[in-house]
Design a protein around this motif. Sequence first.
Motif, PDB file in Angstrom:
ATOM      1  N   PHE A   1      30.157  40.176  39.200  1.00  0.00           N
ATOM      2  CA  PHE A   1      29.724  41.125  38.176  1.00  0.00           C
ATOM      3  C   PHE A   1      30.484  42.453  38.333  1.00  0.00           C
ATOM      4  CE2 PHE A   1      26.961  44.848  37.468  1.00  0.00           C
ATOM      5  CZ  PHE A   1      26.856  44.783  36.086  1.00  0.00           C
ATOM      6  N   LEU A   2      30.576  42.923  39.576  1.00  0.00           N
ATOM      7  CA  LEU A   2      31.254  44.205  39.817  1.00  0.00           C
ATOM      8  C   LEU A   2      32.747  44.123  39.493  1.00  0.00           C
ATOM      9  CD1 LEU A   2      29.426  45.308  43.078  1.00  0.00           C
ATOM     10  CD2 LEU A   2      29.233  46.336  40.789  1.00  0.00           C
ATOM     11  N   ALA A   3      33.363  42.999  39.838  1.00  0.00           N
ATOM     12  CA  ALA A   3      34.792  42.832  39.535  1.00  0.00           C
ATOM     13  C   ALA A   3      35.018  42.911  38.028  1.00  0.00           C
ATOM     14  CB  ALA A   3      35.287  41.493  40.090  1.00  0.00           C
ATOM     15  N   ARG A  22      32.931  44.333  35.800  1.00  0.00           N
ATOM     16  CA  ARG A  22      32.521  45.648  35.297  1.00  0.00           C
ATOM     17  C   ARG A  22      33.543  46.739  35.619  1.00  0.00           C
ATOM     18  NH1 ARG A  22      27.745  48.167  33.614  1.00  0.00           N
ATOM     19  NH2 ARG A  22      27.461  46.226  32.491  1.00  0.00           N
ATOM     20  N   LEU A  23      34.072  46.675  36.855  1.00  0.00           N
ATOM     21  CA  LEU A  23      34.999  47.727  37.289  1.00  0.00           C
ATOM     22  C   LEU A  23      36.463  47.374  37.014  1.00  0.00           C
ATOM     23  CD1 LEU A  23      33.397  48.620  40.756  1.00  0.00           C
ATOM     24  CD2 LEU A  23      32.921  49.651  38.532  1.00  0.00           C
ATOM     25  N   GLY A  24      36.699  46.140  36.553  1.00  0.00           N
ATOM     26  CA  GLY A  24      38.087  45.738  36.298  1.00  0.00           C
ATOM     27  C   GLY A  24      38.908  45.632  37.569  1.00  0.00           C
ATOM     28  N   ARG A  25      38.241  45.221  38.646  1.00  0.00           N
ATOM     29  CA  ARG A  25      38.970  45.087  39.926  1.00  0.00           C
ATOM     30  C   ARG A  25      39.201  43.616  40.236  1.00  0.00           C
ATOM     31  NH1 ARG A  25      37.498  49.405  43.385  1.00  0.00           N
ATOM     32  NH2 ARG A  25      38.531  48.357  45.105  1.00  0.00           N
ATOM     33  N   PRO A  78      44.059  41.768  32.946  1.00  0.00           N
ATOM     34  CA  PRO A  78      43.475  40.440  33.122  1.00  0.00           C
ATOM     35  C   PRO A  78      42.361  40.468  34.180  1.00  0.00           C
ATOM     36  CG  PRO A  78      45.692  40.536  34.073  1.00  0.00           C
ATOM     37  CD  PRO A  78      45.458  41.842  33.400  1.00  0.00           C
ATOM     38  N   VAL A  79      41.495  39.484  34.109  1.00  0.00           N
ATOM     39  CA  VAL A  79      40.490  39.303  35.163  1.00  0.00           C
ATOM     40  C   VAL A  79      41.194  38.557  36.289  1.00  0.00           C
ATOM     41  CG1 VAL A  79      38.324  38.145  35.760  1.00  0.00           C
ATOM     42  CG2 VAL A  79      38.622  39.165  33.470  1.00  0.00           C
ATOM     43  N   VAL A  80      41.351  39.217  37.445  1.00  0.00           N
ATOM     44  CA  VAL A  80      42.159  38.624  38.507  1.00  0.00           C
ATOM     45  C   VAL A  80      41.274  38.065  39.629  1.00  0.00           C
ATOM     46  CG1 VAL A  80      44.005  39.011  40.176  1.00  0.00           C
ATOM     47  CG2 VAL A  80      44.025  40.252  37.996  1.00  0.00           C
TER      48      VAL A  80
END
Length: 298
Positions: free
Chosen positions: A33-35, A37-40, A171-173
């Motif tokens: 979820f955090l990845a 939300r934060l784009g990390r 992109p979602v990495v």
Amino acid sequence: MTSSIPLDDIDAVQAALAGEGYVCGRDLATVTFLALRLGRPLFLEGEAGTGKTEIAKVLAAVLGRRLIRLQCYEGLDAATAVYEWNFAAQMVAIRAAEARGEAPPDLFGDDFLIARPLLEAMRPQPGGAPVLLIDEIDRADAPFEAFLLEALSDFQVTIPERGPVRAPAPPVVVLTSNRTREVHDALKRRCLYHWVDYPGHDREMAILAARAPDAAEALSREVVAFVQKLRTEDLFKTPGVAETIDWAKCLLALDVIDLSPEVVADTLGALLKYQDDIQKLQGSEARRILDEVRAELA
Ligand SMILES: Nc1ncnc2c1ncn2[C@@H]1O[C@H](COP(=O)(O)OP(=O)(O)OP(=O)(O)O)[C@@H](O)[C@H]1O
Ligand SMILES: [Mg+2]
């Protein structure tokens, strides 16, 4: 880009993953979820067959995005991971132009560019920014890691003949590692890190229910209890979740209703992939573990 399912909180992420047959604990759902939300980037390390690669595939399905996979290996270099020029096509085009007495074509146009996963991930995709899976980063060499660090910090890659290509949306990495070597701190620091452990008994039952739904509950119980015990044994290579699923499917194909030492011995190849481990488990050891399992389940 809005996802097809709103992933507004941790519960929603956990439920959406479960809806695609991926059963995870609250810890992995939180970091996912955090990845998002934060784009990390999400950095997943753990034993083999514990669902590191699978989560990227499932995330792409949940988000309705394209999955782009970069499989890492020793010797993988930036050029191969980003793009290549189609030399053969360039040569043919030059010859054809010569034959027609025309000026040579633009050799660095789209017709001659072969996009590899990293470039592909930076290009606009139908459905929105893709899920980029950088699988088994520990197999690549340190220089490639350094290159990746740069590519992931500004979501941009450069083609010297054409200039930079920047992702319209990041992109979602998802990066995975089996920890055959330590990945550099600098890369890890860019990411949200999670160690993917073997699931406990209840979660492995839920995974089996999702991935081998035809297995009867009683057999699944024995299978999961057996594998969980096996993971505490001194083995060269402990079975992962993938092996549990495989084993259950093998037993189903053999119409096995409950485990016996003979059935275990005959099907160990689904669980253990080293002859030393298989030898160790044949005969009295399988019987001992099975007896322990039976005593626990009684
Ligand atoms: N939490 C899970 N929920 C549902 N299925 C799972 C889960 N974990 C693993 N699996 C199943 O196990 C299989 C193997 O998982 P996956 O390939 O993602 O493992 P991995 O951690 O990437 O292993 P490796 O390190 O060997 O690449 C998947 O195809 C999937 O069916
Ligand atoms: Mg994998």
